[in-house]
Design a protein around this motif. Structure first.
Motif, PDB file in Angstrom:
ATOM      1  N   LEU A  74       0.806  -1.186  -0.128  1.00  0.00           N
ATOM      2  CA  LEU A  74      -0.230  -0.007   0.157  1.00  0.00           C
ATOM      3  C   LEU A  74       0.615   1.192   0.024  1.00  0.00           C
ATOM      4  O   LEU A  74       2.312   1.318   1.052  1.00  0.00           O
ATOM      5  CB  LEU A  74      -0.744   0.372   0.954  1.00  0.00           C
ATOM      6  N   PRO A  75       0.511   2.468  -0.425  1.00  0.00           N
ATOM      7  CA  PRO A  75       1.500   3.159  -0.785  1.00  0.00           C
ATOM      8  C   PRO A  75       0.911   3.933   0.199  1.00  0.00           C
ATOM      9  O   PRO A  75       0.450   5.608   0.449  1.00  0.00           O
ATOM     10  CB  PRO A  75       0.480   4.134  -1.716  1.00  0.00           C
ATOM     11  N   LYS A  83       4.448   2.891  -4.841  1.00  0.00           N
ATOM     12  CA  LYS A  83       3.618   1.998  -4.041  1.00  0.00           C
ATOM     13  C   LYS A  83       2.237   2.607  -5.011  1.00  0.00           C
ATOM     14  O   LYS A  83       1.948   1.900  -5.420  1.00  0.00           O
ATOM     15  CB  LYS A  83       3.531   1.458  -2.713  1.00  0.00           C
ATOM     16  N   ALA A  84       2.456   3.857  -5.151  1.00  0.00           N
ATOM     17  CA  ALA A  84       1.121   4.278  -5.580  1.00  0.00           C
ATOM     18  C   ALA A  84       1.220   3.768  -7.299  1.00  0.00           C
ATOM     19  O   ALA A  84       0.033   3.962  -8.098  1.00  0.00           O
ATOM     20  CB  ALA A  84       0.552   5.242  -5.379  1.00  0.00           C
ATOM     21  N   SER A 107       1.729  -2.139  -9.821  1.00  0.00           N
ATOM     22  CA  SER A 107       0.642  -3.040  -8.729  1.00  0.00           C
ATOM     23  C   SER A 107       1.339  -4.446  -8.939  1.00  0.00           C
ATOM     24  O   SER A 107       2.089  -5.040 -10.086  1.00  0.00           O
ATOM     25  CB  SER A 107      -0.443  -2.823  -9.762  1.00  0.00           C
ATOM     26  N   TYR A 123      -9.050  -1.140  -1.894  1.00  0.00           N
ATOM     27  CA  TYR A 123      -8.664  -0.838  -2.743  1.00  0.00           C
ATOM     28  C   TYR A 123      -9.189   0.189  -3.482  1.00  0.00           C
ATOM     29  O   TYR A 123      -7.951   0.921  -3.913  1.00  0.00           O
ATOM     30  CB  TYR A 123      -8.654  -2.289  -4.308  1.00  0.00           C
ATOM     31  N   TYR A 179      -5.603   3.060  -3.533  1.00  0.00           N
ATOM     32  CA  TYR A 179      -5.154   2.811  -4.855  1.00  0.00           C
ATOM     33  C   TYR A 179      -6.336   3.744  -5.257  1.00  0.00           C
ATOM     34  O   TYR A 179      -7.351   3.881  -5.709  1.00  0.00           O
ATOM     35  CB  TYR A 179      -5.237   1.549  -5.386  1.00  0.00           C
ATOM     36  N   ASP A 180      -5.454   5.682  -5.551  1.00  0.00           N
ATOM     37  CA  ASP A 180      -5.962   6.033  -6.602  1.00  0.00           C
ATOM     38  C   ASP A 180      -6.136   5.961  -8.398  1.00  0.00           C
ATOM     39  O   ASP A 180      -6.778   6.325  -8.654  1.00  0.00           O
ATOM     40  CB  ASP A 180      -5.489   7.544  -6.792  1.00  0.00           C
ATOM     41  N   ASP A 181      -5.506   5.105  -8.363  1.00  0.00           N
ATOM     42  CA  ASP A 181      -5.391   4.722  -9.724  1.00  0.00           C
ATOM     43  C   ASP A 181      -6.466   3.494 -10.124  1.00  0.00           C
ATOM     44  O   ASP A 181      -6.671   2.571 -11.207  1.00  0.00           O
ATOM     45  CB  ASP A 181      -4.107   4.274 -10.546  1.00  0.00           C
ATOM     46  N   PHE A 182      -7.538   2.755  -9.265  1.00  0.00           N
ATOM     47  CA  PHE A 182      -8.685   1.933  -9.043  1.00  0.00           C
ATOM     48  C   PHE A 182      -9.257   1.833  -9.559  1.00  0.00           C
ATOM     49  O   PHE A 182      -9.723   2.578  -8.904  1.00  0.00           O
ATOM     50  CB  PHE A 182      -8.233   1.136  -7.490  1.00  0.00           C
ATOM     51  N   ARG A 234      -6.010  -1.382 -11.451  1.00  0.00           N
ATOM     52  CA  ARG A 234      -5.366  -0.995 -11.029  1.00  0.00           C
ATOM     53  C   ARG A 234      -4.754   0.039 -12.926  1.00  0.00           C
ATOM     54  O   ARG A 234      -4.519  -0.795 -13.868  1.00  0.00           O
ATOM     55  CB  ARG A 234      -4.366  -0.855 -10.058  1.00  0.00           C
ATOM     56  N   ALA A 244      -1.777   1.182 -13.149  1.00  0.00           N
ATOM     57  CA  ALA A 244      -0.546   1.773 -12.870  1.00  0.00           C
ATOM     58  C   ALA A 244       0.449   1.621 -13.974  1.00  0.00           C
ATOM     59  O   ALA A 244       0.046   1.263 -14.424  1.00  0.00           O
ATOM     60  CB  ALA A 244      -0.059   0.415 -11.776  1.00  0.00           C
TER      61      ALA A 244
END
Lengths: 120, 251, 231
Positions: free
Chosen positions: B86-87, C72-73, C76, C97, C101-104, C143, C145
């Motif tokens: 996780l970020p 990490k952001a 994936s 998720y 995760y913004d990109d999910f 994601r 990613a």
């Protein structure tokens, strides 16, 4: 998964061959739209970049034209397709002659055998 | 991100502890009612009395157990692959786990108070319950006029001591993680050694300031009582952070 | 542009050298196979890139950044094991998720789950091993990613599941993303790879375009791999 490929040739060449055969056999007619890169990649089970490369090569050979927004189409130039048909059949014939010669037949014998085979 | 981490820790803890708390309250009610209606003899009563005491102790043990496993399972076992991808920074993970432990210690405390309240209300009256609590505070040696301040002080000190203990337990598990075998035994050994060292250290500090007796520790300034556990908590957490951030090696 | 760069990257566990001065550059828009037998350092490399490990020497960067919450952001990661809490329901995992995760892309994940008839109310522990693996893959590939790190995604699955997994990868990665697939089952994945990286005892012994490799050696990647790693 997807299509069967032989091991010894790059995959993009095998995809080009497959599409050419489809064009000559009439599965794709002049002016038909070809599948999108990702769709074909998905069906064949290959990398999208490989399909991209095959399409680019077909475009370079003038068999496929790309419209910026609507995709790729089989060339409407019937002459090109006829040429392609000739190319492919020539390749088969060349191959046939080579194989028969390897069996020890000379040109005349081959011609005799071929005309006899056609008559039957 | 801290809030989100806490949300999922809370969910996981709630799932484990909620049934235990429901059982505890039901047993408290049954036990109190039995006493109230003079059903306080015989085999059945013994069984319920035993179950009630077991639930009281069990809920404390379960709370500690799940706080510990939330840390070890969530960060050091397979779920660590999810957590550490996780970020979120390592310090955030540790902070979330410490807060999680504090929250559940509070809930545990509240549940025990609730049980006492239930017992008091069912068996006696609200008045008696209030009297009981007043006595409890008197045991702490507090005078009534400074009640609020005194209660607050005790609570803060208890919380700080508790946080220090939690941080020590986490650090012990992190130390265990450094080894590929006997992780639990090493963690427990570390815990014991640190506790011994800590008391030696405190005694020598007190000696340094001219107090010759251990009771001096108990009479030092309020501020010191709060700062000392805070320092220890910071030391333990730094160790935990170092191991999880630089020496993490999930199996 | 390079998504993943390793410079003299090494990792030792005690006296064991799992990765030995690896130099590697992976470009965007490519699917790359990280190929090697068990114990060759594939998982170690992936863990270093996802910062589950810290290098002993050298460095690894993702889009120019050292591994951190920021990278990490963008990464994936699909570990080679069950890593999800098994009491959670798929619906809760989707929520988790989306939270982190913004990109999910939740709707994409929901669509894939629907097409497999996976009930969002079912906890993971009630699912078969294969279904669980598919849920993990769906979460990973939903994601958007910059870098996908897939550790042994097809190990131990049946051929139908393998096809599903590879097709999910092909149809879901973004064109500017890099996909790194580690595996020792080369024949199964080689057609979807742009590039192959051979890892042998912690060292990169080959990094080449797969089509070039087939063209120059006249062999499939799998055949060539067997030659390089012959015992």
């Amino acid at each position: 998964m997807g299509w069967k490929f032989s091991d010894d040739l790059p995959i993009y060449l095998q995809i080009i061959e497959a599409i050419k055969t489809d064009i000559v056999s009439g599965k794709y007619r002049s002016g038909d739209r070809l599948p999108a890169v990702r769709d074909l990649a998905f069906d064949a089970g290959v990398n999208p970049n490989t399909v991209q490369r095959a399409y680019a090569e077909l475009e370079r050979q003038g068999l496929v034209q790309s419209e910026r927004t609507s995709g790729r189409f089989v060339s409407i130039d019937e002459g090109k397709i006829e040429e392609l048909r000739k190319d492919i059949s020539n390749a088969y014939i060349r191959d046939l002659f080579k194989k028969l010669k390897d069996l020890g037949m000379d040109d005349k014998t081959i011609r005799d055998v071929l005309s006899k085979w056609r008559d039957e | 991100m801290l809030g989100k981490l806490m949300k999922y820790d809370f969910k996981a803890m709630f799932r484990n502890l909620f049934p235990i708390y429901v059982a505890l309250i039901v047993l408290t009610l049954v036990f109190s009612l039995m006493v109230k209606f003079n059903f306080d003899q015989g085999f059945l009563f013994s069984v319920f009395a035993f179950l009630f005491v077991a639930a009281l102790n069990g809920s404390i043990v379960a709370c500690v157990f799940f706080v510990v496993t939330r840390f070890s399972r969530g960060l050091l076992k397979n779920e660590g692959y999810l957590s550490f991808a996780l970020p979120v920074s390592t310090s955030m993970h540790i902070l979330a786990k410490v807060i999680n432990a504090v929250i559940w210690a509070f809930i545990e405390g509240l549940m025990l108070c609730l049980c006492m309240l239930i017992m008091g209300t069912v068996m006696g009256s609200i008045k008696e319950v209030a009297e009981f609590f007043r006595e409890v505070f008197q045991v702490f040696g507090l005078i009534e006029k400074d009640m609020l301040y005194a209660v607050l002080k005790v609570i803060v000190i208890l919380i700080m001591e508790m946080i220090a203990s939690i941080c020590l337990i986490y650090a012990a598990m992190a130390v265990g993680h450094l080894f590929s075998r006997n992780q639990r035994m090493i963690a427990v050994a570390f815990l014991i050694v640190v506790c011994i060292l800590r008391s030696f250290l405190l005694m020598s500090v007190i000696d340094l300031f001219g107090h010759s007796h251990i009771t001096a520790y108990l009479h030092t300034d309020d501020l010191v009582m709060i700062i000392i556990p805070a320092i220890f908590a910071a030391l333990y957490s730094t160790l935990t952070w170092f191991i999880l951030d630089k020496r993490l090696n999930l199996e | 542009m390079e998504t993943l760069v390793c410079n003299g990257l090494s990792k030792t566990y005690g006296s064991v050298r799992a990765l030995d001065h690896v130099d590697l550059k992976l470009e965007e828009g490519k699917i790359i196979g990280l190929l090697g037998p068990n114990g060759s350092g594939k998982t170690t490399l992936i863990k270093l890139a996802s910062r589950l490990l810290v290098p002993s020497e050298g460095e690894v960067t993702i889009c120019g950044l050292k591994p951190s919450p920021e990278t990490k952001a963008m990464v994936s990661y699909l570990p080679d094991r069950n890593y999800l809490p098994d009491w959670m329901k798929t619906g809760e995992l989707l929520e988790m998720y989306s939270d982190f995760y913004d990109d999910f892309d939740r709707s994409r994940a929901e669509e894939m789950l629907r097409s497999l008839n996976i009930d969002e109310q079912m906890p993971l522990k009630k699912m078969s091993k294969g279904t669980k693996e598919k849920v993990q893959l769906i979460l990973t590939m939903s994601r958007h990613a910059k870098l996908y790190l897939l550790d042994e995604p097809i190990a131990g699955v049946d051929p139908a599941a393998r096809d599903y997994i590879l097709k999910t990868i092909i149809s879901n990665y973004d064109e500017t993303a890099t996909v790194l697939i580690s595996t020792h089952l080369i024949a199964d994945v080689e057609n979807v790879l742009d590039e192959a990286v051979f890892l042998k005892e912690g060292k990169v012994v080959l990094h080449q375009n797969t089509e070039e490799l087939r063209e120059t050696t006249g062999k499939s990647v799998d055949e060539y791999f067997r030659e390089v790693f012959r015992c």
